[in-house]
Design a protein around this motif. Sequence first.
Motif, mmCIF file in Angstrom:
data_model
loop_
_atom_site.group_PDB
_atom_site.id
_atom_site.type_symbol
_atom_site.label_atom_id
_atom_site.label_comp_id
_atom_site.label_asym_id
_atom_site.label_seq_id
_atom_site.Cartn_x
_atom_site.Cartn_y
_atom_site.Cartn_z
ATOM 1 N N ARG A 139 -4.047 3.129 -0.224
ATOM 2 C CA ARG A 139 -3.166 3.102 0.952
ATOM 3 C C ARG A 139 -3.882 2.596 2.210
ATOM 4 O O ARG A 139 -3.237 2.289 3.211
ATOM 5 N N SER A 188 1.805 2.899 -3.422
ATOM 6 C CA SER A 188 0.794 3.533 -4.267
ATOM 7 C C SER A 188 0.624 4.998 -3.874
ATOM 8 O O SER A 188 0.662 5.347 -2.693
ATOM 9 N N ARG A 199 0.818 -1.220 0.000
ATOM 10 C CA ARG A 199 0.000 0.000 0.000
ATOM 11 C C ARG A 199 0.850 1.267 0.000
ATOM 12 O O ARG A 199 0.473 2.275 -0.599
ATOM 13 N N LYS A 200 2.005 1.245 0.642
ATOM 14 C CA LYS A 200 2.828 2.454 0.723
ATOM 15 C C LYS A 200 3.462 2.799 -0.627
ATOM 16 O O LYS A 200 3.943 3.921 -0.811
#
Length: 278
Positions: A130, A124, A121-122
Amino acid sequence: MRSKEDSPQAGHCRSNANDGAPRAIGPYLLALALMTVAWLAAGSAMAQAPGAKPRSSLGVAVVALKSPYAGYGTDTVAAPIISYEGRRFHLRGGSIGYKVFDTEQTEVSLMASPYMMRFKRKDSDDLQLRQLSNRGFSAMAGVALRHNASWGLVQANVQAEVSGHGGGIAADAKYAYPLPTGRVTLMPGIGVNYAGSALNDYYFGISDAEARRSGLARYRAGSGVSPYIDLTAVMPLGTHWTATASLRRSVLSDAIKDSPMTRGDHMDAAALSLSYGF
Protein backbone atom coordinates in the motif's frame (compact mmCIF):
# COMPACT_ATOMS: atom_id res chain seq x y z
CA MET A 1 19.66 -5.17 -5.71
CA ARG A 2 18.24 -7.41 -2.96
CA SER A 3 15.90 -10.34 -3.21
CA LYS A 4 12.50 -10.37 -1.53
CA GLU A 5 13.96 -12.41 1.33
CA ASP A 6 16.23 -9.45 2.17
CA SER A 7 13.29 -7.16 2.75
CA PRO A 8 12.59 -6.36 6.40
CA GLN A 9 9.18 -7.69 7.50
CA ALA A 10 8.38 -8.82 3.95
CA GLY A 11 5.27 -10.97 4.01
CA HIS A 12 4.61 -10.22 7.72
CA CYS A 13 2.87 -6.89 7.53
CA ARG A 14 -0.48 -7.87 6.07
CA SER A 15 -3.79 -6.55 7.27
CA ASN A 16 -6.59 -8.99 8.06
CA ALA A 17 -9.25 -6.34 8.43
CA ASN A 18 -10.92 -7.27 5.15
CA ASP A 19 -10.67 -11.06 5.48
CA GLY A 20 -13.97 -12.62 4.47
CA ALA A 21 -15.44 -9.29 3.37
CA PRO A 22 -16.66 -8.71 -0.19
CA ARG A 23 -14.07 -6.97 -2.35
CA ALA A 24 -14.97 -4.22 -4.77
CA ILE A 25 -14.23 -4.98 -8.43
CA GLY A 26 -11.46 -2.59 -9.37
CA PRO A 27 -10.06 -1.60 -12.77
CA TYR A 28 -7.21 -4.12 -12.40
CA LEU A 29 -9.66 -7.00 -12.04
CA LEU A 30 -11.74 -5.73 -14.94
CA ALA A 31 -8.64 -5.58 -17.13
CA LEU A 32 -7.73 -9.16 -16.30
CA ALA A 33 -11.33 -10.17 -16.91
CA LEU A 34 -11.20 -8.65 -20.38
CA MET A 35 -7.92 -10.46 -21.03
CA THR A 36 -9.44 -13.78 -20.02
CA VAL A 37 -12.61 -13.12 -22.01
CA ALA A 38 -10.47 -12.37 -25.08
CA TRP A 39 -8.67 -15.71 -24.58
CA LEU A 40 -12.01 -17.49 -24.04
CA ALA A 41 -13.53 -15.96 -27.18
CA ALA A 42 -10.40 -16.92 -29.13
CA GLY A 43 -10.76 -20.51 -27.92
CA SER A 44 -14.30 -20.59 -29.25
CA ALA A 45 -13.12 -19.28 -32.61
CA MET A 46 -10.29 -21.83 -32.75
CA ALA A 47 -12.75 -24.68 -32.36
CA GLN A 48 -14.14 -23.98 -35.82
CA ALA A 49 -13.16 -26.09 -38.80
CA PRO A 50 -9.72 -25.39 -40.37
CA GLY A 51 -9.95 -22.44 -42.74
CA ALA A 52 -13.12 -21.09 -41.12
CA LYS A 53 -13.13 -17.40 -40.30
CA PRO A 54 -13.97 -16.05 -36.81
CA ARG A 55 -17.53 -14.76 -36.39
CA SER A 56 -18.72 -11.57 -34.79
CA SER A 57 -20.38 -12.28 -31.46
CA LEU A 58 -22.01 -10.79 -28.37
CA GLY A 59 -22.30 -12.47 -25.01
CA VAL A 60 -21.39 -12.56 -21.36
CA ALA A 61 -18.76 -14.41 -19.34
CA VAL A 62 -18.09 -15.13 -15.68
CA VAL A 63 -14.38 -15.03 -14.90
CA ALA A 64 -12.39 -16.11 -11.82
CA LEU A 65 -8.86 -14.72 -11.52
CA LYS A 66 -5.90 -14.86 -9.15
CA SER A 67 -3.53 -11.90 -9.29
CA PRO A 68 0.23 -12.38 -8.78
CA TYR A 69 0.40 -9.29 -6.52
CA ALA A 70 0.60 -9.89 -2.78
CA GLY A 71 -2.58 -9.12 -0.88
CA TYR A 72 -4.87 -9.75 -3.83
CA GLY A 73 -7.31 -12.66 -3.48
CA THR A 74 -9.15 -14.70 -6.07
CA ASP A 75 -12.02 -12.63 -7.45
CA THR A 76 -15.00 -13.42 -9.65
CA VAL A 77 -16.56 -10.96 -12.06
CA ALA A 78 -19.04 -10.94 -14.95
CA ALA A 79 -17.83 -9.27 -18.14
CA PRO A 80 -19.25 -8.75 -21.64
CA ILE A 81 -17.92 -10.49 -24.73
CA ILE A 82 -17.81 -8.22 -27.78
CA SER A 83 -16.21 -9.41 -31.00
CA TYR A 84 -16.48 -7.82 -34.43
CA GLU A 85 -15.08 -9.32 -37.63
CA GLY A 86 -15.13 -6.97 -40.63
CA ARG A 87 -13.54 -7.28 -44.04
CA ARG A 88 -10.41 -5.51 -42.83
CA PHE A 89 -11.01 -4.32 -39.27
CA HIS A 90 -11.67 -6.56 -36.30
CA LEU A 91 -12.31 -6.15 -32.57
CA ARG A 92 -11.33 -9.13 -30.42
CA GLY A 93 -11.51 -8.70 -26.68
CA GLY A 94 -9.77 -5.40 -26.03
CA SER A 95 -7.64 -5.42 -29.20
CA ILE A 96 -8.26 -3.64 -32.49
CA GLY A 97 -6.73 -5.00 -35.66
CA TYR A 98 -6.39 -4.18 -39.35
CA LYS A 99 -5.73 -7.09 -41.69
CA VAL A 100 -2.84 -6.51 -44.08
CA PHE A 101 -2.78 -10.12 -45.35
CA ASP A 102 -5.73 -12.48 -45.28
CA THR A 103 -6.22 -15.91 -46.87
CA GLU A 104 -8.34 -18.93 -45.95
CA GLN A 105 -5.67 -20.14 -43.53
CA THR A 106 -3.37 -17.22 -42.70
CA GLU A 107 -4.04 -13.76 -41.34
CA VAL A 108 -1.53 -11.00 -40.59
CA SER A 109 -2.81 -7.88 -38.82
CA LEU A 110 -1.56 -4.63 -37.45
CA MET A 111 -2.94 -4.39 -33.93
CA ALA A 112 -3.31 -2.12 -30.92
CA SER A 113 -4.32 -3.32 -27.48
CA PRO A 114 -4.02 -2.52 -23.76
CA TYR A 115 -1.38 -4.38 -21.77
CA MET A 116 -3.61 -6.24 -19.35
CA MET A 117 -1.83 -5.42 -16.11
CA ARG A 118 -2.49 -2.80 -13.46
CA PHE A 119 -1.54 -2.34 -9.82
CA LYS A 120 -3.62 -0.20 -7.45
CA ARG A 121 -2.18 -0.03 -3.97
CA LYS A 122 -5.57 0.39 -2.27
CA ASP A 123 -6.72 -2.96 -3.75
CA SER A 124 -4.02 -4.86 -1.83
CA ASP A 125 -4.41 -6.04 1.77
CA ASP A 126 -0.62 -6.00 2.19
CA LEU A 127 0.36 -2.89 4.18
CA GLN A 128 3.80 -2.66 2.57
CA LEU A 129 2.40 -2.79 -0.96
CA ARG A 130 0.00 0.00 0.00
CA GLN A 131 3.05 2.29 0.24
CA LEU A 132 4.00 1.75 -3.42
CA SER A 133 2.99 3.81 -6.43
CA ASN A 134 0.13 2.78 -8.68
CA ARG A 135 0.85 1.22 -12.06
CA GLY A 136 -1.54 2.12 -14.87
CA PHE A 137 -2.54 0.34 -18.05
CA SER A 138 -0.12 0.50 -20.98
CA ALA A 139 -1.03 0.91 -24.64
CA MET A 140 0.64 -1.53 -27.02
CA ALA A 141 0.95 -1.61 -30.81
CA GLY A 142 2.42 -4.21 -33.11
CA VAL A 143 1.70 -7.09 -35.46
CA ALA A 144 -0.21 -10.37 -35.04
CA LEU A 145 -0.19 -13.65 -36.97
CA ARG A 146 -2.88 -16.33 -37.08
CA HIS A 147 -2.57 -19.60 -39.05
CA ASN A 148 -5.33 -22.24 -39.01
CA ALA A 149 -4.65 -25.65 -40.58
CA SER A 150 -5.65 -29.30 -40.24
CA TRP A 151 -2.78 -29.87 -37.77
CA GLY A 152 -3.92 -27.10 -35.43
CA LEU A 153 -3.85 -23.38 -34.97
CA VAL A 154 -0.92 -21.05 -34.29
CA GLN A 155 -1.33 -17.51 -32.98
CA ALA A 156 1.49 -15.08 -32.28
CA ASN A 157 2.01 -11.36 -31.76
CA VAL A 158 4.79 -8.89 -31.02
CA GLN A 159 3.99 -5.45 -29.58
CA ALA A 160 5.80 -2.39 -28.27
CA GLU A 161 4.63 -0.15 -25.41
CA VAL A 162 3.59 3.26 -26.78
CA SER A 163 1.95 5.02 -23.81
CA GLY A 164 5.06 6.46 -22.15
CA HIS A 165 5.52 3.97 -19.30
CA GLY A 166 9.17 3.35 -20.12
CA GLY A 167 8.81 1.42 -23.34
CA GLY A 168 9.35 -2.28 -23.66
CA ILE A 169 8.39 -5.23 -25.81
CA ALA A 170 5.83 -7.99 -25.25
CA ALA A 171 5.31 -11.11 -27.33
CA ASP A 172 3.06 -14.14 -27.18
CA ALA A 173 2.94 -17.40 -29.16
CA LYS A 174 0.44 -20.25 -28.80
CA TYR A 175 -0.37 -23.58 -30.42
CA ALA A 176 -3.75 -25.30 -29.99
CA TYR A 177 -5.45 -28.34 -31.48
CA PRO A 178 -9.21 -29.09 -31.58
CA LEU A 179 -10.40 -32.51 -30.36
CA PRO A 180 -14.06 -33.19 -31.23
CA THR A 181 -15.80 -35.36 -28.61
CA GLY A 182 -19.43 -35.58 -29.64
CA ARG A 183 -21.17 -32.23 -29.25
CA VAL A 184 -18.23 -30.73 -27.35
CA THR A 185 -14.92 -29.71 -28.90
CA LEU A 186 -11.96 -29.71 -26.53
CA MET A 187 -9.12 -27.32 -27.35
CA PRO A 188 -5.90 -27.96 -25.38
CA GLY A 189 -3.28 -25.29 -25.91
CA ILE A 190 0.28 -24.47 -24.94
CA GLY A 191 1.97 -21.11 -25.22
CA VAL A 192 4.63 -18.76 -24.01
CA ASN A 193 4.54 -15.08 -23.12
CA TYR A 194 7.57 -12.77 -23.17
CA ALA A 195 7.81 -9.42 -21.38
CA GLY A 196 10.82 -7.14 -21.79
CA SER A 197 12.72 -5.67 -18.86
CA ALA A 198 11.13 -2.21 -19.24
CA LEU A 199 7.60 -3.62 -18.98
CA ASN A 200 8.43 -5.97 -16.11
CA ASP A 201 10.23 -3.22 -14.22
CA TYR A 202 7.27 -0.86 -14.56
CA TYR A 203 4.80 -3.40 -13.16
CA PHE A 204 7.00 -5.33 -10.71
CA GLY A 205 10.04 -3.17 -9.95
CA ILE A 206 10.51 -1.17 -6.74
CA SER A 207 12.31 2.18 -6.85
CA ASP A 208 14.60 3.62 -4.18
CA ALA A 209 11.85 5.96 -2.99
CA GLU A 210 9.31 3.13 -2.79
CA ALA A 211 11.79 0.95 -0.89
CA ARG A 212 12.30 3.71 1.70
CA ARG A 213 8.55 4.20 2.14
CA SER A 214 7.56 0.55 2.31
CA GLY A 215 10.54 -1.28 3.83
CA LEU A 216 10.57 -3.62 0.83
CA ALA A 217 13.77 -4.32 -1.04
CA ARG A 218 14.64 -2.16 -4.04
CA TYR A 219 14.10 -4.29 -7.12
CA ARG A 220 14.88 -3.94 -10.81
CA ALA A 221 12.99 -6.50 -12.86
CA GLY A 222 14.59 -7.96 -15.97
CA SER A 223 12.95 -9.56 -18.96
CA GLY A 224 11.17 -12.87 -18.51
CA VAL A 225 9.36 -15.73 -20.22
CA SER A 226 6.14 -17.16 -18.77
CA PRO A 227 4.89 -20.45 -20.26
CA TYR A 228 1.23 -21.40 -19.94
CA ILE A 229 -1.19 -24.22 -20.69
CA ASP A 230 -4.93 -24.00 -21.13
CA LEU A 231 -7.96 -26.07 -22.01
CA THR A 232 -11.11 -24.75 -23.65
CA ALA A 233 -14.37 -26.67 -24.13
CA VAL A 234 -16.79 -25.39 -26.76
CA MET A 235 -20.40 -26.57 -27.14
CA PRO A 236 -22.64 -25.18 -29.92
CA LEU A 237 -26.23 -24.59 -28.77
CA GLY A 238 -27.95 -24.33 -32.11
CA THR A 239 -26.99 -22.24 -35.13
CA HIS A 240 -25.92 -19.06 -33.32
CA TRP A 241 -25.46 -19.78 -29.60
CA THR A 242 -22.23 -21.18 -28.14
CA ALA A 243 -21.26 -22.11 -24.58
CA THR A 244 -17.56 -22.04 -23.71
CA ALA A 245 -15.54 -22.99 -20.62
CA SER A 246 -11.81 -22.40 -20.18
CA LEU A 247 -9.02 -22.99 -17.68
CA ARG A 248 -5.50 -21.56 -17.84
CA ARG A 249 -2.39 -21.81 -15.68
CA SER A 250 0.55 -19.47 -16.30
CA VAL A 251 3.96 -20.08 -14.71
CA LEU A 252 5.43 -16.75 -13.66
CA SER A 253 8.86 -15.83 -14.95
CA ASP A 254 11.75 -15.46 -12.49
CA ALA A 255 11.67 -11.69 -13.06
CA ILE A 256 8.11 -11.61 -11.66
CA LYS A 257 8.51 -14.31 -8.98
CA ASP A 258 11.57 -12.57 -7.50
CA SER A 259 9.75 -9.25 -7.08
CA PRO A 260 8.84 -8.30 -3.49
CA MET A 261 5.45 -7.30 -4.92
CA THR A 262 4.42 -10.88 -5.73
CA ARG A 263 3.55 -14.12 -3.97
CA GLY A 264 3.62 -17.63 -5.47
CA ASP A 265 4.97 -18.92 -8.75
CA HIS A 266 1.90 -19.17 -10.98
CA MET A 267 -1.37 -17.48 -11.93
CA ASP A 268 -4.67 -19.26 -12.62
CA ALA A 269 -7.76 -18.17 -14.53
CA ALA A 270 -11.11 -19.80 -15.30
CA ALA A 271 -14.08 -18.62 -17.34
CA LEU A 272 -17.56 -19.61 -18.50
CA SER A 273 -19.38 -17.84 -21.30
CA LEU A 274 -22.49 -17.81 -23.43
CA SER A 275 -22.30 -15.96 -26.76
CA TYR A 276 -24.41 -15.29 -29.85
CA GLY A 277 -22.51 -15.41 -33.14
CA PHE A 278 -23.55 -13.71 -36.35
